[in-house]
Design an enzyme around this catalytic site. Structure first.
Site, PDB file in Angstrom:
ATOM      1  N   PRO A 158       0.791  -1.233   0.000  1.00 28.39           N
ATOM      2  CA  PRO A 158       0.000   0.000   0.000  1.00 28.39           C
ATOM      3  C   PRO A 158       0.827   1.289   0.000  1.00 28.39           C
ATOM      4  O   PRO A 158       0.258   2.365  -0.079  1.00 28.39           O
ATOM      5  CB  PRO A 158      -0.821  -0.119   1.283  1.00 28.39           C
ATOM      6  CG  PRO A 158      -0.008  -0.991   2.166  1.00 28.39           C
ATOM      7  CD  PRO A 158       0.705  -1.950   1.275  1.00 28.39           C
ATOM      8  N   ASP A 201       3.632   2.200 -11.461  1.00 33.21           N
ATOM      9  CA  ASP A 201       2.439   3.035 -11.520  1.00 33.21           C
ATOM     10  C   ASP A 201       2.644   4.281 -10.680  1.00 33.21           C
ATOM     11  O   ASP A 201       3.512   4.330  -9.810  1.00 33.21           O
ATOM     12  CB  ASP A 201       1.241   2.256 -10.957  1.00 33.21           C
ATOM     13  CG  ASP A 201       0.818   1.143 -11.897  1.00 33.21           C
ATOM     14  OD1 ASP A 201       1.168   1.216 -13.086  1.00 33.21           O
ATOM     15  OD2 ASP A 201       0.152   0.211 -11.431  1.00 33.21           O
ATOM     16  N   LYS A 215      -0.743   7.892 -14.355  1.00 32.92           N
ATOM     17  CA  LYS A 215      -1.341   9.174 -14.747  1.00 32.92           C
ATOM     18  C   LYS A 215      -1.000  10.216 -13.691  1.00 32.92           C
ATOM     19  O   LYS A 215      -1.431  10.144 -12.561  1.00 32.92           O
ATOM     20  CB  LYS A 215      -2.859   9.032 -14.822  1.00 32.92           C
ATOM     21  CG  LYS A 215      -3.311   8.062 -15.889  1.00 32.92           C
ATOM     22  CD  LYS A 215      -4.820   8.012 -15.963  1.00 32.92           C
ATOM     23  CE  LYS A 215      -5.284   6.877 -16.844  1.00 32.92           C
ATOM     24  NZ  LYS A 215      -5.201   5.576 -16.164  1.00 32.92           N
TER      25      LYS A 215
HETATM   26  N1  SAH Z   1      -3.610  -3.339  -6.833  1.00 35.83           N
HETATM   27  C1  SAH Z   1      -4.036  -2.368  -5.831  1.00 35.83           C
HETATM   28  C2  SAH Z   1      -5.281  -1.630  -6.233  1.00 35.83           C
HETATM   29  C3  SAH Z   1      -5.067  -0.672  -7.358  1.00 35.83           C
HETATM   30  S1  SAH Z   1      -6.529   0.156  -7.846  1.00 35.83           S
HETATM   31  C4  SAH Z   1      -4.195  -3.089  -4.487  1.00 35.83           C
HETATM   32  O1  SAH Z   1      -4.188  -4.328  -4.455  1.00 35.83           O
HETATM   33  O2  SAH Z   1      -4.315  -2.394  -3.486  1.00 35.83           O
HETATM   34  C5  SAH Z   1      -6.372   1.694  -7.033  1.00 35.83           C
HETATM   35  C6  SAH Z   1      -7.252   1.751  -5.812  1.00 35.83           C
HETATM   36  O3  SAH Z   1      -6.652   1.026  -4.765  1.00 35.83           O
HETATM   37  C7  SAH Z   1      -7.446   3.141  -5.234  1.00 35.83           C
HETATM   38  O4  SAH Z   1      -8.482   3.831  -5.901  1.00 35.83           O
HETATM   39  C8  SAH Z   1      -7.820   2.841  -3.823  1.00 35.83           C
HETATM   40  O5  SAH Z   1      -9.164   2.417  -3.728  1.00 35.83           O
HETATM   41  C9  SAH Z   1      -6.960   1.621  -3.533  1.00 35.83           C
HETATM   42  N2  SAH Z   1      -5.683   1.959  -2.864  1.00 35.83           N
HETATM   43  C10 SAH Z   1      -4.435   1.806  -3.348  1.00 35.83           C
HETATM   44  N3  SAH Z   1      -3.515   2.150  -2.412  1.00 35.83           N
HETATM   45  C11 SAH Z   1      -4.213   2.520  -1.323  1.00 35.83           C
HETATM   46  C12 SAH Z   1      -3.863   2.961  -0.019  1.00 35.83           C
HETATM   47  N4  SAH Z   1      -2.599   3.093   0.356  1.00 35.83           N
HETATM   48  N5  SAH Z   1      -4.857   3.254   0.848  1.00 35.83           N
HETATM   49  C13 SAH Z   1      -6.140   3.110   0.513  1.00 35.83           C
HETATM   50  N6  SAH Z   1      -6.535   2.685  -0.689  1.00 35.83           N
HETATM   51  C14 SAH Z   1      -5.585   2.404  -1.602  1.00 35.83           C
END
Ligand code: SAH
Length: 456
Positions: A215, A238, A260
């Site tokens: 995260p 990303d 993006k």
């Molecule tokens: N592959 C990632 C998800 C990517 S899609 C995973 O498994 O976490 C992007 C979404 O992931 C964001 O819109 C949000 O909903 C969530 N996200 C990614 N990082 C985050 C974080 N540190 N805290 C909360 N939500 C997060």
């Protein structure tokens, strides 16, 4: 850089004897260390107190005799008294390297901290100045070296002549060894197959590692992810992967951000697919770094399909997905006996009414929903869930920047969220919905909710 007072070297002890004088835990500590070798270890003490039975050592519970020391490769003294004095005197007379536990002035050598991946060993020494630092450094190196790496070192050793025969070019040979050691799960057959492949096409094959970065905190990266980042020639990441995580890669690795962001050219998915295929086809090791877990809303499916189609080798490394980081941050057991029998990860973005109807039913039955990509439309989604039959008082928890130091928690009910014009902190968010959310620890979040969620 200062000068060393000791010289690190690898001392041959195969087929030789190592003598340890002493029968207490101090002797046991040395036994632990030297029994990693193939030397025969002998312990002499008038009284044996520690339990040496777990080690393949010979224990002599008697006074030491001068002739016991003759021919030893190393002598350790781990007690005081007449036997200790005899051992020291004999070792010195015979020129056998001597270590007296906790008496640096009497030592000919010190024992370093060892990271053992036999035959690969890393020895860490501070010349006795800072054993705590040595242990810390050792822990870091332990984490860096895959458990199977020693086996690979043996394999590489065994294949040396074959490699020399089959690959003449030095750089190509190095690429083979690099390729070999970056795959800790190889066996002899696979190592030979890889060699044949290298010999046939003259260069290392490229590979794409789809890596979950977690995260967004460096210490929520897996050890495997960290190791592969260290080996990658190119890191394609990303926007959501923070710079600190990307920086964990090799210093001279090329970094390409395909996310993006304002001021950046953003890549379409098709362009990303083409990019990673091209880089790997050039023989590069590509770390495709994605936030969270690569298989969860990471468009991994498309990238894997492109790699398969192009015949490029790939490997997937899981990561901590945002919903799990959010569960941890809020101490929410997303499955909970008698409350929640399951856990659904779903995207709020682009959700159809039929999806919402389905989730409303699941959340009514107790399952916990983890909604990704829903921060901007949180109120709308909450309202639609209620409209499709979810209970208005169903607990909701929102974690912005989950797993990061700047996390922010919000707690409410579906109904409150539906009616609220909430100003969330900046950053990505996961919305947890379900009865199990009430079991979490949203301390501080409740106040934020009272302030920010208008209670209708
Ligand atoms: N592959 C990632 C998800 C990517 S899609 C995973 O498994 O976490 C992007 C979404 O992931 C964001 O819109 C949000 O909903 C969530 N996200 C990614 N990082 C985050 C974080 N540190 N805290 C909360 N939500 C997060």
């Amino acid at each position: 850089m200062g000068l060393l007072n000791t010289f690190p070297l690898s001392f041959k002890v195969k087929g030789k004897r190592i003598i340890i004088v002493g029968g207490t835990d101090e002797a046991l500590n040395k036994v632990r260390l030297v029994s990693k070798t193939t030397a025969s270890v002998e312990i002499y003490a008038r009284q044996i107190e520690a339990d040496f039975s777990a080690f393949p050592v010979a224990v002599f519970e008697r006074a030491l005799r001068a002739e016991d020391v003759v021919g030893a490769a190393l002598v350790f003294v781990a007690e005081e008294g007449p036997d200790a004095e005899l051992a020291k005197a004999e070792a010195r007379r015979l020129g056998i390297p001597l270590n007296v536990v906790d008496v640096p002035a009497e030592c000919d050598f010190y024992t370093p901290s060892i990271v053992d991946r036999a035959p690969l060993t890393v020895a860490i020494s501070t010349e006795g100045d800072a054993p705590v630092l040595a242990r810390l450094v050792r822990a870091q190196i332990e984490a860096l070296l895959a458990p199977g790496i020693g086996k690979i070192a043996s394999l590489a050793g065994g294949l040396r002549h074959k490699v020399e025969n089959l690959i003449q070019d030095g750089a190509a040979r190095r690429r083979y060894y690099e390729d070999l050691v970056s795959r800790p799960d190889m066996d002899a057959g696979a190592a030979e197959a890889l060699l044949a492949q290298h010999a046939a096409d003259g260069s290392g094959q490229g590979v794409v590692w789809l890596i979950g970065a977690g995260p967004g905190s460096e210490d929520l990266l897996t050890l495997r992810a960290q190791r592969l980042l260290q080996q990658a020639d190119v890191i394609v990441h990303d926007q959501l992967v923070p710079a600190a995580v990307v920086e964990m890669g090799r210093r001279d690795a090329e970094q390409i951000c395909v996310g993006k962001a304002r001021g950046h050219h953003s890549f379409s998915q098709a362009q990303i697919n083409t990019l990673i295929v091209r880089l790997a086809a050039e023989g590069k090791k590509v770390a495709r770094l994605k936030s969270g877990d690569p298989m969860v809303f990471g468009r991994a499916g498309e990238e894997i399909a492109a790699l398969r189609k192009a015949g490029i080798a790939y490997q997937i490394v899981p990561g901590v997905s945002a919903a799990l980081a959010a569960a941890a941050d809020s101490a929410t057991p997303v499955t909970l006996r008698k409350v929640s029998s399951g856990f659904v990860m779903a995207t709020a973005h682009g959700a159809e009414d039929s999806d919402l109807m389905h989730w409303a039913a699941l959340s009514q039955s107790g399952l916990t929903l983890a909604l990704y990509m829903g921060k901007a439309i949180a109120a709308d989604v909450a309202g639609r869930l209620v409209a499709h039959g979810a209970a208005p008082d169903l607990p909701v928890g929102i974690v912005v920047n989950a797993g990061r130091t700047n996390r922010a928690l919000y707690a409410a009910t579906l109904w409150q969220l539906a009616g609220g014009a909430v100003v969330f902190a900046d950053g990505p968010a996961v919305i947890l919905v379900g009865k199990a959310v009430a079991a979490g620890d949203w301390a501080g979040a409740a106040d934020a909710a009272a302030e920010q969620f208008k209670v209708a």
